[in-house]
Write a protein that holds these residues in place. Structure first.
Motif, PDB file in Angstrom:
ATOM      1  N   GLU A 112      23.669 -10.062  -3.529  1.00 39.33           N
ATOM      2  CA  GLU A 112      24.913 -10.547  -4.120  1.00 39.33           C
ATOM      3  C   GLU A 112      25.745 -11.330  -3.129  1.00 39.33           C
ATOM      4  O   GLU A 112      26.672 -12.031  -3.524  1.00 39.33           O
ATOM      5  CB  GLU A 112      25.736  -9.373  -4.644  1.00 39.33           C
ATOM      6  CG  GLU A 112      25.212  -8.765  -5.924  1.00 39.33           C
ATOM      7  CD  GLU A 112      26.238  -7.861  -6.561  1.00 39.33           C
ATOM      8  OE1 GLU A 112      26.924  -7.125  -5.818  1.00 39.33           O
ATOM      9  OE2 GLU A 112      26.378  -7.908  -7.791  1.00 39.33           O
ATOM     10  N   GLN A 113      25.463 -11.205  -1.834  1.00 34.65           N
ATOM     11  CA  GLN A 113      26.232 -11.908  -0.813  1.00 34.65           C
ATOM     12  C   GLN A 113      25.776 -13.354  -0.689  1.00 34.65           C
ATOM     13  O   GLN A 113      24.578 -13.641  -0.700  1.00 34.65           O
ATOM     14  CB  GLN A 113      26.078 -11.217   0.540  1.00 34.65           C
ATOM     15  CG  GLN A 113      26.802  -9.891   0.652  1.00 34.65           C
ATOM     16  CD  GLN A 113      26.694  -9.307   2.047  1.00 34.65           C
ATOM     17  OE1 GLN A 113      25.996  -9.855   2.894  1.00 34.65           O
ATOM     18  NE2 GLN A 113      27.387  -8.211   2.284  1.00 34.65           N
ATOM     19  N   ALA A 114      26.736 -14.227  -0.575  1.00 39.10           N
ATOM     20  CA  ALA A 114      26.408 -15.631  -0.356  1.00 39.10           C
ATOM     21  C   ALA A 114      25.796 -15.804   1.031  1.00 39.10           C
ATOM     22  O   ALA A 114      26.097 -15.037   1.956  1.00 39.10           O
ATOM     23  CB  ALA A 114      27.663 -16.486  -0.488  1.00 39.10           C
ATOM     24  N   ARG A 149      32.923 -13.600  -9.268  1.00 39.36           N
ATOM     25  CA  ARG A 149      31.598 -14.122  -8.931  1.00 39.36           C
ATOM     26  C   ARG A 149      31.668 -15.637  -8.962  1.00 39.36           C
ATOM     27  O   ARG A 149      32.157 -16.228  -9.933  1.00 39.36           O
ATOM     28  CB  ARG A 149      30.535 -13.616  -9.908  1.00 39.36           C
ATOM     29  CG  ARG A 149      30.349 -12.113  -9.888  1.00 39.36           C
ATOM     30  CD  ARG A 149      29.170 -11.711 -10.762  1.00 39.36           C
ATOM     31  NE  ARG A 149      27.906 -12.053 -10.147  1.00 39.36           N
ATOM     32  CZ  ARG A 149      27.284 -11.310  -9.222  1.00 39.36           C
ATOM     33  NH1 ARG A 149      27.834 -10.174  -8.804  1.00 39.36           N
ATOM     34  NH2 ARG A 149      26.142 -11.688  -8.710  1.00 39.36           N
ATOM     35  N   TYR A 170      27.373 -15.329  -6.711  1.00 42.58           N
ATOM     36  CA  TYR A 170      27.641 -14.445  -5.577  1.00 42.58           C
ATOM     37  C   TYR A 170      28.956 -13.694  -5.768  1.00 42.58           C
ATOM     38  O   TYR A 170      29.909 -14.222  -6.357  1.00 42.58           O
ATOM     39  CB  TYR A 170      27.692 -15.243  -4.274  1.00 42.58           C
ATOM     40  CG  TYR A 170      26.422 -15.994  -3.972  1.00 42.58           C
ATOM     41  CD1 TYR A 170      25.256 -15.316  -3.635  1.00 42.58           C
ATOM     42  CD2 TYR A 170      26.374 -17.382  -4.043  1.00 42.58           C
ATOM     43  CE1 TYR A 170      24.079 -15.998  -3.364  1.00 42.58           C
ATOM     44  CE2 TYR A 170      25.212 -18.083  -3.775  1.00 42.58           C
ATOM     45  CZ  TYR A 170      24.063 -17.381  -3.437  1.00 42.58           C
ATOM     46  OH  TYR A 170      22.897 -18.065  -3.176  1.00 42.58           O
TER      47      TYR A 170
END
Length: 489
Positions: free
Chosen positions: A21-23, A353, A357
């Protein structure tokens, strides 16, 4: 044992989910992250982040988590669709030093009240009806350049463009000629441009009460701005200013929520905001546009031919601008390559989001216009000054501005609104956009008709990411009379 293994696998899976989920983004140092790179070369860091990690990138800057957003859909979500979730935050604390709590630095009802007072002064039709104020002020600049044109002495056009923008802003909005205060205001502006950008230097981080030389200079320049705005307020209260000015409107205004009149402090903050944001960004845009035209002889010749055909040497009016598409393209391309408002910072109120992300609540989101405008996936040869990319033959123009050539240089495609957004977007799009565009087009047309500007050799110019995108160290030009023209030819 099986239960323990299952628990471990679930924990590992959860960690993988969080990481997914992290950029993406650079690791940087443990303590400072990308802060040192940001301080060393801000524009290079932002463009490299975009090119290496894409439309949403994650980095640490000192103790802060920052997401850079250039993907058009994500930019639209921050500036327009979910704008309530993205407020002025920690990056604006430095702005408060000189702007105060005005239209630029506030949110919610407080911001709406301030914008409502100023909004009538920025309607496009009203500005066009007063375009003679702009051309009269430009005529004064052209006359100011005549001695230099005769002597050949170079001129730093940066200071002169600020002088011009200050004159237009004062006459159009303040009801007084701000240039009478220029000797006091310009040194304060030059100091404030650097002081408002928080770079992590020790002199900026020390408490305000520590009596350092930096703090004394800071307070001195703050006092100059306050004193000048107070003088303008008092002038209007004595009936010596224009009753149709934004100053008079602020003196009559009441707060949307409390119903109380604006205090002197609130009026002063609004005037400082209009002054600092209004003249600085337009002055920089004018400087960069004239610099770019001087650097590209083919552009100058084509622009000169269009101006000769349509105007024949006369002073342009607002109505003429619709018949000058190449002039518009030159200004648009300058705003792409050198966007005066190069960054829009926000803080996330709640989780969101962007681009798939997760953006945690309390983190900072920066929307770097400069990096978006220099994205090679969107713009063909993005570092080149090429007004043709904004001409009708090359690009379809949406209602609010996104346009350009296709990346392969061939058939044009419809550009996303948030590929090109020099004035921001959404409800908080720059209130002065129409005034800035009117002034830019009229001033460039008049300067190019009267003079030919030539950059002094051996004086390289580069953009500095201050509050605005300032040319450094300055743009030193030789002012030459333009060649005589025969409109019939």
């Amino acid at each position: 044992m099986m239960e323990q293994r299952t628990t471990t696998e679930e924990a590992v899976g959860e960690q993988r989910h969080v990481r997914a989920e992290q950029a993406p983004g650079p690791v940087g140092s443990v303590l400072f992250g990308a802060l040192s790179s940001f301080k060393k070369d801000t524009l290079r860091l932002l463009t490299e982040l975009q090119r290496q990690y894409g439309g949403v990138a994650r980095m640490k800057m000192g103790p802060y988590l920052v997401h850079q957003v250039t993907d058009p859909e994500a930019v639209k979500q921050v500036l327009q669709d979910n704008a309530r979730n993205y407020v002025r935050g920690r990056f604006y604390r430095g702005f408060n030093l000189f702007f105060g709590r005005g239209m630029l630095t506030t949110d919610g009802a407080e911001w709406r009240t301030r914008r409502a007072v100023s909004r009538p002064f920025f309607h496009r039709a009203g500005l066009r009806a007063r375009s003679g104020t702009v051309t009269d002020t430009v005529e004064e600049l052209l006359a100011r350049w005549e001695p230099s044109a005769r002597s050949g002495d170079p001129v730093d056009i940066t200071d002169d463009m600020m002088w011009l923008a200050m004159g237009v802003l004062g006459r159009m909005l303040f009801g007084v000629d701000l240039r009478r205060y220029a000797d006091r205001l310009l040194p304060a502006v030059r100091f404030s441009l650097k002081a408002m950008i928080l770079t992590g230097e020790v002199k900026q981080m020390l408490p305000r009460w520590v009596p350092t030389a930096y703090q004394r200079r800071l307070k001195g320049h703050q006092q100059v701005l306050n004193d000048v705005m107070d003088e303008i307020i008092d002038l209007h209260r004595r009936g010596e200013g224009s009753p149709d000015s934004v100053v008079s409107a602020l003196l009559k205004a009441t707060h949307e929520v409390t119903g109380e009149p604006f205090s002197r402090r609130q009026i002063r903050a609004e005037l400082k905001t209009l002054f600092l944001a209004g003249h600085e960004t337009t002055g920089c845009a004018l400087t960069w546009t004239l610099y770019a035209v001087a650097q590209h002889e083919d552009v100058r010749r084509r622009l000169d031919a269009e101006l000769t055909e349509v105007l024949g040497g006369r002073v342009p009016t607002a109505e003429d601008l619709d018949d000058l598409p190449y002039l518009r393209a030159v200004v648009d391309e300058s705003l792409r390559l050198y966007p005066p408002i190069w960054l829009f910072p926000r803080d996330a109120v709640a989780d969101d989001r962007l681009g798939g992300y997760r953006i945690p609540a309390g983190s900072t989101v920066i929307v770097p216009v400069y990096a978006a405008h220099h994205n090679p996936a969107v713009w063909d040869n993005p570092e080149a000054f090429d007004p043709a990319r904004f001409c009708p033959a090359h690009a379809a123009r949406p209602a609010d501005g996104g346009h350009g050539r296709s990346p392969d240089g061939g058939t044009s495609r419809q550009r996303d609104r948030y590929d090109y957004f020099p004035f921001g977007g959404g409800a908080r799009k720059c209130i002065g956009m129409d005034l800035a565009l009117l002034e830019l087009r009229l001033a460039v047309a008049m300067v190019v008709q009267r003079y030919r500007l030539q950059l002094v050799a051996g004086r390289p110019v580069s953009p500095a990411a201050l509050v605005s995108l300032r040319p450094q160290p300055g743009v030193l030009m030789h002012i030459r009379p333009a060649e005589p023209k025969d409109p019939a030819a």
